[in-house]
Design a protein around this motif. Structure first.
Motif, PDB file in Angstrom:
ATOM      1  N   ASN A 143      55.810  32.499  49.874  1.00 50.14           N
ATOM      2  CA  ASN A 143      54.504  32.042  49.384  1.00 50.14           C
ATOM      3  C   ASN A 143      53.728  31.217  50.417  1.00 50.14           C
ATOM      4  OD1 ASN A 143      52.487  32.063  47.436  1.00 50.14           O
ATOM      5  ND2 ASN A 143      53.169  30.128  46.537  1.00 50.14           N
ATOM      6  N   ARG A 144      54.068  31.359  51.677  1.00 54.56           N
ATOM      7  CA  ARG A 144      53.309  30.700  52.750  1.00 54.56           C
ATOM      8  C   ARG A 144      52.520  31.765  53.501  1.00 54.56           C
ATOM      9  NH1 ARG A 144      52.773  26.742  50.333  1.00 54.56           N
ATOM     10  NH2 ARG A 144      54.550  25.436  49.813  1.00 54.56           N
ATOM     11  N   TRP A 145      51.477  31.330  54.180  1.00 54.00           N
ATOM     12  CA  TRP A 145      50.667  32.262  54.960  1.00 54.00           C
ATOM     13  C   TRP A 145      51.287  32.539  56.308  1.00 54.00           C
ATOM     14  CZ3 TRP A 145      46.876  35.037  52.908  1.00 54.00           C
ATOM     15  CH2 TRP A 145      46.341  34.591  51.690  1.00 54.00           C
ATOM     16  N   TRP A 146      51.129  33.791  56.766  1.00 58.35           N
ATOM     17  CA  TRP A 146      51.548  34.161  58.122  1.00 58.35           C
ATOM     18  C   TRP A 146      50.333  34.871  58.713  1.00 58.35           C
ATOM     19  CZ3 TRP A 146      57.245  34.659  59.401  1.00 58.35           C
ATOM     20  CH2 TRP A 146      57.441  34.912  60.763  1.00 58.35           C
ATOM     21  N   LEU A 147      49.672  34.202  59.647  1.00 55.11           N
ATOM     22  CA  LEU A 147      48.453  34.765  60.210  1.00 55.11           C
ATOM     23  C   LEU A 147      48.788  35.670  61.389  1.00 55.11           C
ATOM     24  CD1 LEU A 147      46.235  31.543  60.068  1.00 55.11           C
ATOM     25  CD2 LEU A 147      46.558  33.343  58.358  1.00 55.11           C
ATOM     26  N   LEU A 148      48.132  36.818  61.447  1.00 58.78           N
ATOM     27  CA  LEU A 148      48.262  37.714  62.597  1.00 58.78           C
ATOM     28  C   LEU A 148      46.895  37.799  63.275  1.00 58.78           C
ATOM     29  CD1 LEU A 148      50.406  40.628  61.044  1.00 58.78           C
ATOM     30  CD2 LEU A 148      51.200  38.698  62.439  1.00 58.78           C
ATOM     31  N   THR A 149      46.911  37.737  64.615  1.00 61.61           N
ATOM     32  CA  THR A 149      45.651  37.835  65.363  1.00 61.61           C
ATOM     33  C   THR A 149      45.779  38.990  66.358  1.00 61.61           C
ATOM     34  OG1 THR A 149      46.396  36.246  67.056  1.00 61.61           O
ATOM     35  CG2 THR A 149      45.263  35.335  65.156  1.00 61.61           C
ATOM     36  N   PRO A 150      45.697  40.224  65.849  1.00 60.76           N
ATOM     37  CA  PRO A 150      45.861  41.396  66.723  1.00 60.76           C
ATOM     38  C   PRO A 150      44.824  41.376  67.847  1.00 60.76           C
ATOM     39  CG  PRO A 150      45.725  42.045  64.396  1.00 60.76           C
ATOM     40  CD  PRO A 150      45.340  40.603  64.478  1.00 60.76           C
ATOM     41  N   VAL A 151      45.217  41.881  68.995  1.00 58.92           N
ATOM     42  CA  VAL A 151      44.270  41.990  70.113  1.00 58.92           C
ATOM     43  C   VAL A 151      43.685  43.410  70.110  1.00 58.92           C
ATOM     44  CG1 VAL A 151      45.340  40.189  71.494  1.00 58.92           C
ATOM     45  CG2 VAL A 151      46.230  42.527  71.640  1.00 58.92           C
ATOM     46  N   ALA A 152      42.725  43.663  70.994  1.00 56.79           N
ATOM     47  CA  ALA A 152      42.017  44.957  70.983  1.00 56.79           C
ATOM     48  C   ALA A 152      42.991  46.140  71.076  1.00 56.79           C
ATOM     49  CB  ALA A 152      41.013  45.004  72.132  1.00 56.79           C
ATOM     50  N   GLN A 153      44.067  45.952  71.879  1.00 57.21           N
ATOM     51  CA  GLN A 153      44.981  47.069  72.096  1.00 57.21           C
ATOM     52  C   GLN A 153      46.038  47.240  70.989  1.00 57.21           C
ATOM     53  OE1 GLN A 153      44.201  44.421  73.945  1.00 57.21           O
ATOM     54  NE2 GLN A 153      44.838  44.706  76.070  1.00 57.21           N
ATOM     55  N   SER A 154      46.107  46.286  70.035  1.00 57.47           N
ATOM     56  CA  SER A 154      47.158  46.374  69.008  1.00 57.47           C
ATOM     57  C   SER A 154      46.946  47.636  68.164  1.00 57.47           C
ATOM     58  CB  SER A 154      47.104  45.148  68.079  1.00 57.47           C
ATOM     59  OG  SER A 154      47.262  43.956  68.802  1.00 57.47           O
ATOM     60  N   GLU A 155      47.950  48.526  68.132  1.00 61.37           N
ATOM     61  CA  GLU A 155      47.816  49.763  67.354  1.00 61.37           C
ATOM     62  C   GLU A 155      48.026  49.494  65.862  1.00 61.37           C
ATOM     63  OE1 GLU A 155      50.231  52.961  68.785  1.00 61.37           O
ATOM     64  OE2 GLU A 155      49.420  52.750  70.828  1.00 61.37           O
ATOM     65  N   PRO A 156      47.160  50.081  65.030  1.00 59.14           N
ATOM     66  CA  PRO A 156      47.237  49.824  63.581  1.00 59.14           C
ATOM     67  C   PRO A 156      48.628  50.069  62.992  1.00 59.14           C
ATOM     68  CG  PRO A 156      45.230  51.020  64.095  1.00 59.14           C
ATOM     69  CD  PRO A 156      46.021  50.946  65.362  1.00 59.14           C
ATOM     70  N   ASP A 157      49.334  51.104  63.439  1.00 60.36           N
ATOM     71  CA  ASP A 157      50.665  51.377  62.900  1.00 60.36           C
ATOM     72  C   ASP A 157      51.646  50.247  63.209  1.00 60.36           C
ATOM     73  OD1 ASP A 157      49.759  53.716  61.935  1.00 60.36           O
ATOM     74  OD2 ASP A 157      50.952  55.024  63.260  1.00 60.36           O
ATOM     75  N   ALA A 158      51.555  49.740  64.442  1.00 57.76           N
ATOM     76  CA  ALA A 158      52.456  48.654  64.845  1.00 57.76           C
ATOM     77  C   ALA A 158      52.131  47.386  64.056  1.00 57.76           C
ATOM     78  CB  ALA A 158      52.329  48.397  66.341  1.00 57.76           C
ATOM     79  N   VAL A 159      50.835  47.156  63.819  1.00 55.92           N
ATOM     80  CA  VAL A 159      50.424  45.980  63.042  1.00 55.92           C
ATOM     81  C   VAL A 159      50.934  46.106  61.605  1.00 55.92           C
ATOM     82  CG1 VAL A 159      48.467  44.664  62.131  1.00 55.92           C
ATOM     83  CG2 VAL A 159      48.393  45.541  64.485  1.00 55.92           C
ATOM     84  N   ALA A 160      50.788  47.303  61.022  1.00 59.05           N
ATOM     85  CA  ALA A 160      51.224  47.515  59.637  1.00 59.05           C
ATOM     86  C   ALA A 160      52.734  47.299  59.491  1.00 59.05           C
ATOM     87  CB  ALA A 160      50.843  48.918  59.181  1.00 59.05           C
TER      88      ALA A 160
END
Lengths: 309, 309
Positions: A143-160
């Motif tokens: 129940n805590r937040w985990w923030l992700l700050t993807p960069v321009a090159q971050s691929e959507p599949d890897a982020v997911a």
């Protein structure tokens, strides 16, 4: 739950990394968790309490064959660690971190990483006043937040994929860009910590009130400051050195506002003080409604559920 | 436990008074508890939930025949209340209060009281962010400090009796003079509260970070500020107006110290920051050792024991 990454490497084995190790085991999110810590004592502890199946003397060894590498070292150490691990990363691996500042981590880590490695900076908003490999527990992120700050090159599949890993540990995920992250954290975390450190320092220096009096009578407000002023000094030094602009911006606003209230006290302007104190109550109510704290009369926070419960 | 005062009158029926009512009943410390509140709604609530056996429209009626009168109104209301009750006090009665500032209460109340009445100012260091007659609970004072600041005329027997009453509710008692009390509280409570209010106000004004973001991401430090910034606005207005000198003194030291840390951030002086943050950890450890907080990883505070447990 099922395995999301085959092999996870934790670089640094403090509070956050050890909590990740416990959570991964609890939920079965990886086939193997390995680790590295600079200190021989930390490495021995990690093996002794079973945090990792293997613990390596160097970060370079630890990342070999890892599908997910999590950098859990102070922000100031990221540059050197990234340079060290870069040649040893498995193609297609994901590299993330848990640093409290994001632009500085992107600047320090990004340039070292080879093509074909997914870099997705992150920041779990969770912690306690304790540090070290024994401080972790499996439910720290529930129940805590985990923030992700993807960069321009971050691929959507890897982020997911990283997102599902983090959510499986119980965290709520939000994505934002690094500069916005650093400003939000300057308000909600960095400046409050600096102010708490300062207030504790003032109490420490005061001759007319003894330290034992400050300690004895701390329940009347001061205690809440000491809790956040007890966090890891190295981590916090690096936060302020690397999120300098946003922290100084918020500090400037803070002192302006404080001087206004100080003047109201000096001039005896009770209406102004009353109005100000009334407005701040609304924010508090919002936090309770958002489930980020309880309103129990003893200020107690319900302990997170025990693994297996 | 046995009856210490035959009839106790609570003037004002908010969080502290209602907690006293519950504690007195729990421990059997009085034969009768009566009360007064200015608001008709509060009086009705107090009767409905059985806080008092009788509730009066005026403070003058409430104090008639009382052996112990406890003034539980904001510090700014003490003068008028003391003037009102003075002619109706029983000879030999004890009058105390629960105000957060002591010299101002002595100045406001003392001159009104007739000879033969024992005036012993007091201050329980206990509270929650909630207010009103429904906010009280019997164990609020358990293991908390209750400071007494007897004046020159306070008779030792009367002080000892009040002390035993307060201790029977579970509190620890310490005696000190009023000016020292006001300075100690300026450090441990009043200035921390003002700073917390200020930080919450800054977050509220910031356009680039939404209020919902501040609320969502509050667990990273800000939350502890909002808790203390949610206290009763009238009470806190009066605290700052009546403990002006000590608060301004501590605030001055605070801003000096803050500017020094701000400069260290601007200049990138990591050693200075690290040293400072290391020193503040020691105070935190002292507080945990003194039993005024727990070191549980979730920052949880053990709830006070339930009455009857």
């Amino acid at each position: 739950m099922s395995v999301i990454y085959d092999r996870v490497a934790l670089i640094g084995l403090g509070l956050i990394a050890s909590s990740i190790a416990h959570a991964v085991k609890w939920k079965g999110l990886a086939r193997e968790v390995v680790g590295h810590a600079r200190s021989a004592e930390t490495r021995a502890t990690a093996l002794e309490i079973g945090l990792c199946s293997e613990v390596f003397e160097t970060a370079a060894e630890a990342v070999r064959g890892a599908d997910l590498v999590i950098l859990c070292v102070p922000v100031g150490a990221m540059d050197a660690i990234a340079a060290e691990i870069a040649p040893h990363l498995k193609p297609g691996a994901t590299v993330t971190d848990v640093g409290s500042v994001k632009q500085a981590v992107i600047d320090a880590v990004g340039p070292h990483l080879p093509e074909g490695v997914h870099f997705i900076p992150g920041h779990p908003l969770a912690g306690t006043e304790h540090s070290g490999p024994r401080a972790g527990f499996a439910t720290l992120f529930v129940n805590r937040w985990w923030l992700l700050t993807p960069v321009a090159q971050s691929e959507p599949d890897a982020v997911a994929r990283l997102r599902s890993f983090v959510e499986a540990m119980g965290a709520n995920v939000e994505e934002m860009d690094a500069p916005h992250h650093d400003l939000v954290l300057a308000v909600t975390s960095h400046t409050p910590h600096l102010i708490a450190y300062t207030m504790v320092g003032v109490a420490d220096h005061l001759r007319r009130v003894s330290q034992s009096e400050v300690i004895k009578f701390s329940a009347s407000g001061f205690r809440d400051f000491t809790r956040i002023a007890a966090s890891d000094p190295v981590m916090w030094r690096d936060v302020f050195l690397t999120n300098k602009e946003a922290t100084l911006d918020i500090l400037g606003r803070f002192t302006e506002e404080l001087f206004m209230l100080q003047r109201a006290i000096r001039m005896g302007d009770g209406d102004m003080l009353h109005d100000y104190f009334t407005r701040t109550r609304a924010i508090r109510r919002g936090i309770i409604e958002a489930g980020q704290d309880t309103d129990a009369p003893d200020f107690g926070r319900a302990p997170a559920p025990k693994p297996g419960a």
